[in-house]
Design an enzyme around this catalytic site. Structure first.
Site, PDB file in Angstrom:
ATOM      1  N   CYS A  89       0.811  -1.219   0.000  1.00 61.13           N
ATOM      2  CA  CYS A  89       0.000   0.000   0.000  1.00 61.13           C
ATOM      3  C   CYS A  89       0.846   1.271   0.000  1.00 61.13           C
ATOM      4  O   CYS A  89       0.425   2.290  -0.561  1.00 61.13           O
ATOM      5  CB  CYS A  89      -0.967  -0.001   1.178  1.00 61.13           C
ATOM      6  SG  CYS A  89      -0.183  -0.118   2.805  1.00 61.13           S
ATOM      7  N   HIS A 165      -2.373   1.260   7.121  1.00 63.80           N
ATOM      8  CA  HIS A 165      -2.668   1.342   5.688  1.00 63.80           C
ATOM      9  C   HIS A 165      -2.400   2.754   5.178  1.00 63.80           C
ATOM     10  O   HIS A 165      -2.674   3.742   5.862  1.00 63.80           O
ATOM     11  CB  HIS A 165      -4.133   0.962   5.466  1.00 63.80           C
ATOM     12  CG  HIS A 165      -4.542   0.910   4.026  1.00 63.80           C
ATOM     13  ND1 HIS A 165      -3.866   0.151   3.087  1.00 63.80           N
ATOM     14  CD2 HIS A 165      -5.556   1.527   3.360  1.00 63.80           C
ATOM     15  CE1 HIS A 165      -4.452   0.298   1.904  1.00 63.80           C
ATOM     16  NE2 HIS A 165      -5.470   1.122   2.043  1.00 63.80           N
TER      17      HIS A 165
END
EC number: 3.4.19.12
Length: 344
Positions: A89, A165
């Site tokens: 990510c 994230h």
């Protein structure tokens, strides 16, 4: 989500992200960590091409609970890739900004990659990223050296670690977009002419943070900006030319404010050079394996007959600290106080 290919965890650090961007062939761009989204902070960093936001992943998107959730928009002109590989990510957030910012020269490697995947759906774009030897190699070059634990995947881990994230915010075609590889597509937060997106994005990020329970403070925000040294040098040349023109017209004492700005920029250039050297050194240390050094130090101490004594001294000190902690805990309990001591 596939874990094939072994992508390492990337530390949320501007030096790491800047090094990663340079590693994939993009020049003239760097990443700055920011602690406020106020107008003054962002004004000094302009032009800002995008923001990278790090938050704790809870198995769902907290922003989805918002009544103002932005709609997903499918637009072929937007580069958007779904995340199909674990730990990717960070790099995908960077690519989301680089690939959608016309002002950035992304270099030959990414230009060819972007052209190759231009007609791919979002999922295939994600697979293309995971299968790119260049992108994966650069990403994994920032793995911490650890001979005992594989930080890409530790199947023997007994405790569930917190997951974090990265997502990106960037202006595209006059609108502010949120690009999250775990979503089905890019989210359109509405029109933002010029650089007004910086004013628009602040409340959106603050709202995302507010969705978390109280006490969660592990957020991080970084800005993708032009190389600060280049920006400062361009401003310096402009001010020096203005000062020269002014002094010719009004004398050598004129332009005190310009002199102040010039001095400020010169200091900024010096600080950037120092920061770059520091980041390069830190990146090298991240990748370095210190186990052989530690082994040689312990071996040397053993050969000199000093190791056993140091080990015993450490054990004695640890026992004393443990006993002290127990005594403090007992005293607190006797006094009827609440106890919260990890060392006890």
């Amino acid at each position: 989500m596939s874990d094939s290919g072994n992508w390492c965890l990337i530390e949320s650090d501007p030096g790491v992200f800047t090094g990663l961007i340079k590693g994939i062939g993009v020049s003239g761009i760097q990443v700055e960590e920011i602690y406020s989204i106020d107008k003054e902070t962002l004004e000094d960093l302009k032009p800002v091409h995008g923001l990278i936001f790090l938050f704790k992943w809870q198995g769902h998107d907290p922003a989805a609970q918002s009544s103002n959730q932005a709609p997903i928009v499918y637009d072929e002109s937007i580069f958007f890739a779904q995340q199909v590989i674990q730990n990717a990510c960070a790099t995908q957030a960077i690519l989301s900004i680089l690939m959608n910012s016309p002002a950035i020269d992304i270099g030959e490697e990414l230009t060819n990659f972007k052209a190759f995947v231009s007609d791919f759906p979002a999922e295939l774009k994600g697979h293309a990223i995971s299968n790119s030897d260049v992108i994966r190699t650069v990403h994994n070059s920032f793995a911490r050296s650890d001979p005992f634990v594989n930080d890409m995947h530790d199947p023997d881990a007994k405790e569930k670690e917190d997951l974090f994230h990265f997502i990106a915010y960037t202006p595209i075609n006059g609108n502010l977009y949120e690009l999250d590889g775990l979503q089905e597509g890019p989210r359109n937060h509405g029109p933002c002419p010029g650089e007004s997106w910086l004013e628009k994005v602040g409340p959106i990020i603050q709202e995302r943070m507010a969705q978390y329970a109280g006490g969660e403070i592990r957020f991080n925000l970084m800005a993708v900006v032009d190389d600060r040294t280049k920006v400062y040098k361009e401003r310096l040349a402009t001010y020096q030319a203005q000062l020269e023109t002014l002094q010719k017209a009004e004398g050598p004492e004129a332009g005190s404010w310009l002199k102040g700005e010039i001095e400020h920029l010169e200091q900024g250039i010096k600080k950037e050079a120092e920061k770059t050297l520091k980041q390069q050194r830190e990146n090298k240390l991240r990748k370095h394996n210190f186990v052989p050094l530690i082994y040689e130090l312990l071996k040397g101490l053993a050969q000199q007959g000093e190791l056993q004594g140091l080990v015993e001294e450490g054990r004695t000190r640890a026992k004393a600290e443990l006993e002290s902690a127990k005594q403090r805990k007992a005293a607190a309990v006797a006094a009827g106080k609440d106890v919260d001591m990890e060392d006890a």
